[in-house]
Design an enzyme around this catalytic site. Sequence first.
Site, PDB file in Angstrom:
ATOM      1  N   HIS A   1       0.832  -1.209   0.000  1.00  0.00           N
ATOM      2  CA  HIS A   1       0.000   0.000   0.000  1.00  0.00           C
ATOM      3  C   HIS A   1       0.862   1.253   0.000  1.00  0.00           C
ATOM      4  O   HIS A   1       1.033   1.923   1.015  1.00  0.00           O
ATOM      5  CB  HIS A   1      -0.978  -0.043   1.176  1.00  0.00           C
ATOM      6  CG  HIS A   1      -2.110  -0.976   0.908  1.00  0.00           C
ATOM      7  ND1 HIS A   1      -2.262  -2.190   1.546  1.00  0.00           N
ATOM      8  CD2 HIS A   1      -3.103  -0.896  -0.005  1.00  0.00           C
ATOM      9  CE1 HIS A   1      -3.325  -2.807   1.066  1.00  0.00           C
ATOM     10  NE2 HIS A   1      -3.853  -2.048   0.123  1.00  0.00           N
TER      11      HIS A   1
ATOM     12  N   HIS B   1       1.082   1.528  -5.887  1.00  0.00           N
ATOM     13  CA  HIS B   1      -0.278   0.975  -5.922  1.00  0.00           C
ATOM     14  C   HIS B   1      -1.289   2.057  -6.293  1.00  0.00           C
ATOM     15  O   HIS B   1      -2.188   1.834  -7.106  1.00  0.00           O
ATOM     16  CB  HIS B   1      -0.634   0.366  -4.560  1.00  0.00           C
ATOM     17  CG  HIS B   1      -2.090   0.050  -4.406  1.00  0.00           C
ATOM     18  ND1 HIS B   1      -2.731  -0.919  -5.153  1.00  0.00           N
ATOM     19  CD2 HIS B   1      -3.046   0.618  -3.625  1.00  0.00           C
ATOM     20  CE1 HIS B   1      -4.017  -0.952  -4.817  1.00  0.00           C
ATOM     21  NE2 HIS B   1      -4.235  -0.034  -3.882  1.00  0.00           N
TER      22      HIS B   1
ATOM     23  N   ASN C   1      -4.960  -6.509  -9.701  1.00  0.00           N
ATOM     24  CA  ASN C   1      -3.647  -7.154  -9.819  1.00  0.00           C
ATOM     25  C   ASN C   1      -3.691  -8.516 -10.532  1.00  0.00           C
ATOM     26  O   ASN C   1      -2.873  -8.773 -11.415  1.00  0.00           O
ATOM     27  CB  ASN C   1      -3.014  -7.364  -8.436  1.00  0.00           C
ATOM     28  CG  ASN C   1      -2.670  -6.081  -7.715  1.00  0.00           C
ATOM     29  OD1 ASN C   1      -2.514  -6.097  -6.508  1.00  0.00           O
ATOM     30  ND2 ASN C   1      -2.537  -4.978  -8.432  1.00  0.00           N
TER      31      ASN C   1
ATOM     32  N   GLN D   1      -4.065 -17.127  -3.044  1.00  0.00           N
ATOM     33  CA  GLN D   1      -4.368 -16.326  -4.229  1.00  0.00           C
ATOM     34  C   GLN D   1      -5.477 -16.966  -5.065  1.00  0.00           C
ATOM     35  O   GLN D   1      -6.345 -16.284  -5.595  1.00  0.00           O
ATOM     36  CB  GLN D   1      -3.124 -16.114  -5.097  1.00  0.00           C
ATOM     37  CG  GLN D   1      -2.263 -14.942  -4.650  1.00  0.00           C
ATOM     38  CD  GLN D   1      -3.035 -13.633  -4.531  1.00  0.00           C
ATOM     39  OE1 GLN D   1      -3.699 -13.203  -5.467  1.00  0.00           O
ATOM     40  NE2 GLN D   1      -2.988 -13.023  -3.359  1.00  0.00           N
TER      41      GLN D   1
HETATM   42  C1  LIG Z   1      -1.962  -9.579  -5.428  1.00  0.00           C
HETATM   43  C2  LIG Z   1      -3.302  -9.031  -5.071  1.00  0.00           C
HETATM   44  O1  LIG Z   1      -4.282  -9.250  -5.748  1.00  0.00           O
HETATM   45  C3  LIG Z   1      -3.382  -8.223  -3.820  1.00  0.00           C
HETATM   46  C4  LIG Z   1      -4.664  -7.400  -3.698  1.00  0.00           C
HETATM   47  C5  LIG Z   1      -4.895  -7.098  -2.256  1.00  0.00           C
HETATM   48  O2  LIG Z   1      -4.970  -8.358  -1.579  1.00  0.00           O
HETATM   49  C6  LIG Z   1      -6.066  -8.538  -0.797  1.00  0.00           C
HETATM   50  N1  LIG Z   1      -6.824  -7.459  -0.454  1.00  0.00           N
HETATM   51  C7  LIG Z   1      -7.894  -7.646   0.317  1.00  0.00           C
HETATM   52  O3  LIG Z   1      -8.662  -6.576   0.688  1.00  0.00           O
HETATM   53  C8  LIG Z   1      -8.304  -5.308   0.265  1.00  0.00           C
HETATM   54  C9  LIG Z   1      -8.409  -4.939  -1.061  1.00  0.00           C
HETATM   55  C10 LIG Z   1      -8.042  -3.627  -1.450  1.00  0.00           C
HETATM   56  C11 LIG Z   1      -7.554  -2.765  -0.523  1.00  0.00           C
HETATM   57  C12 LIG Z   1      -7.426  -3.137   0.783  1.00  0.00           C
HETATM   58  C13 LIG Z   1      -7.778  -4.415   1.200  1.00  0.00           C
HETATM   59  C14 LIG Z   1      -6.891  -2.016   1.558  1.00  0.00           C
HETATM   60  O4  LIG Z   1      -6.581  -0.970   0.633  1.00  0.00           O
HETATM   61  B1  LIG Z   1      -6.987  -1.327  -0.703  1.00  0.00           B
HETATM   62  O5  LIG Z   1      -7.940  -0.326  -1.047  1.00  0.00           O
HETATM   63  O6  LIG Z   1      -5.874  -1.401  -1.583  1.00  0.00           O
HETATM   64  C15 LIG Z   1      -8.246  -8.921   0.766  1.00  0.00           C
HETATM   65 CL1  LIG Z   1      -9.663  -9.086   1.734  1.00  0.00          CL
HETATM   66  C16 LIG Z   1      -7.481 -10.043   0.432  1.00  0.00           C
HETATM   67  C17 LIG Z   1      -6.386  -9.839  -0.366  1.00  0.00           C
HETATM   68  C18 LIG Z   1      -5.567 -10.964  -0.760  1.00  0.00           C
HETATM   69  N2  LIG Z   1      -4.904 -11.827  -1.086  1.00  0.00           N
HETATM   70 ZN   LIG Z   2      -5.975   0.260  -2.826  1.00  0.00          ZN
END
Ligand SMILES: CC(=O)CCCOc1nc(Oc2ccc3c(c2)CO[B-]3(O)O)c(Cl)cc1C#N
Ligand SMILES: [Zn+2]
Length: 325
Positions: free
Chosen positions: A73, A77, A236, A284
């Site tokens: 974060h 991002h 992502n 994932q």
């Molecule tokens: C490689 C990825 O795809 C990572 C994406 C984020 O990975 C997760 N994010 C989750 O929830 C949020 C998603 C968005 C955001 C936040 C939390 C707080 O700030 B934000 O707005 O960027 C949950 Cl619940 C699980 C994962 C997993 N793995």
């Molecule tokens: Zn975000």
Amino acid sequence: MNIFLAQLIESTNDTWGVDLFEVDALSNHRPLTHVALHLFKQRNILKQFQIRELTFFKFISAIEAKYRNNPYHNNIHATDVLQASHHMLNFSVFKNVFTELEVFAALFAAAVHDVDHPGVTNQYLINTNSDLAILYNDESVLENHHVTLAFQTLSTEGCDVLSTLNRKQHQMFRKMVISVVLATDMSKHIQHIGHLKTMVEIRRLSSSASSIIDPENAEDKLQILQSLVHCSDLSNPLKPLNLYLQWTDRIMEEFFRQGDLEKSLNLEVSPLCDRENSNICKSQMGFIDYVVHPLWEIWSRLTQPDCQPIMDILESNRVWIASQV
Ligand SMILES: CC(=O)CCCOc1nc(Oc2ccc3c(c2)CO[B-]3(O)O)c(Cl)cc1C#N
Ligand SMILES: [Zn+2]
Ligand SMILES: [Mg+2]
């Protein structure tokens, strides 16, 4: 600016999956300022609202400086979500739908949507009785903080990019930015899917309607902008594999650091946060199957046909991950 950086920034106009880690490296770790300035100029937003380039530069630099150096974060991002939002606003289904003010608000929200993120979850802030949780009564704690800090930054010397908006524009802009940033709270995820399903269903029934979105319906348009930025926030797994894997490494390291904190505080370690006991591929796959795909599947139905190439990337990434389990 060197030619490689200039070419990369130029490609943000119309490319899905620009290597923003490369932009970060070449821009002295200022990807957000470089890309935001470029895209706001490319969309003619600064001219339309008579915003001085120097004022926008000062504001976006101040915002970028307030993103922390978390593994995930961080300002890269924010740049990623901004550029993905910009890309999807260009989908043909949205042609002649949004006003300049709505586009300005959506891209502004994307750029600031995680500012000063502490690298821990809302639940952690609540469990540790943090000042932020107390301040926001455990409700969308991080998201409230991001949007409050963004608007506070406008009153920093020379940073008020909204000074040329009239009262009505300013009121509408603020309402849209607040609702788009608050809608990035994962607790609202299911509601996004519900609203999108309703919209797609209405389009299917009223087959006469050529364009799915009624430009006169401000509520529908606001919901679409909320889902557009939320989808960008969860984009992502729909990026080229080498980028997706870097984001996965980063989010896992951020989660593991939270798990380390929880262990040191004798708190229960949150899901996905135990570095001693986690299967990254399995988590994932679960995130894609139960969170990302359900959202993007309905989003791609609403935005057909432009989302198909992006959905194809999700499919191939999912196959690759499954082969690593
Ligand atoms: C490689 C990825 O795809 C990572 C994406 C984020 O990975 C997760 N994010 C989750 O929830 C949020 C998603 C968005 C955001 C936040 C939390 C707080 O700030 B934000 O707005 O960027 C949950 Cl619940 C699980 C994962 C997993 N793995
Ligand atoms: Zn975000
Ligand atoms: Mg967030």
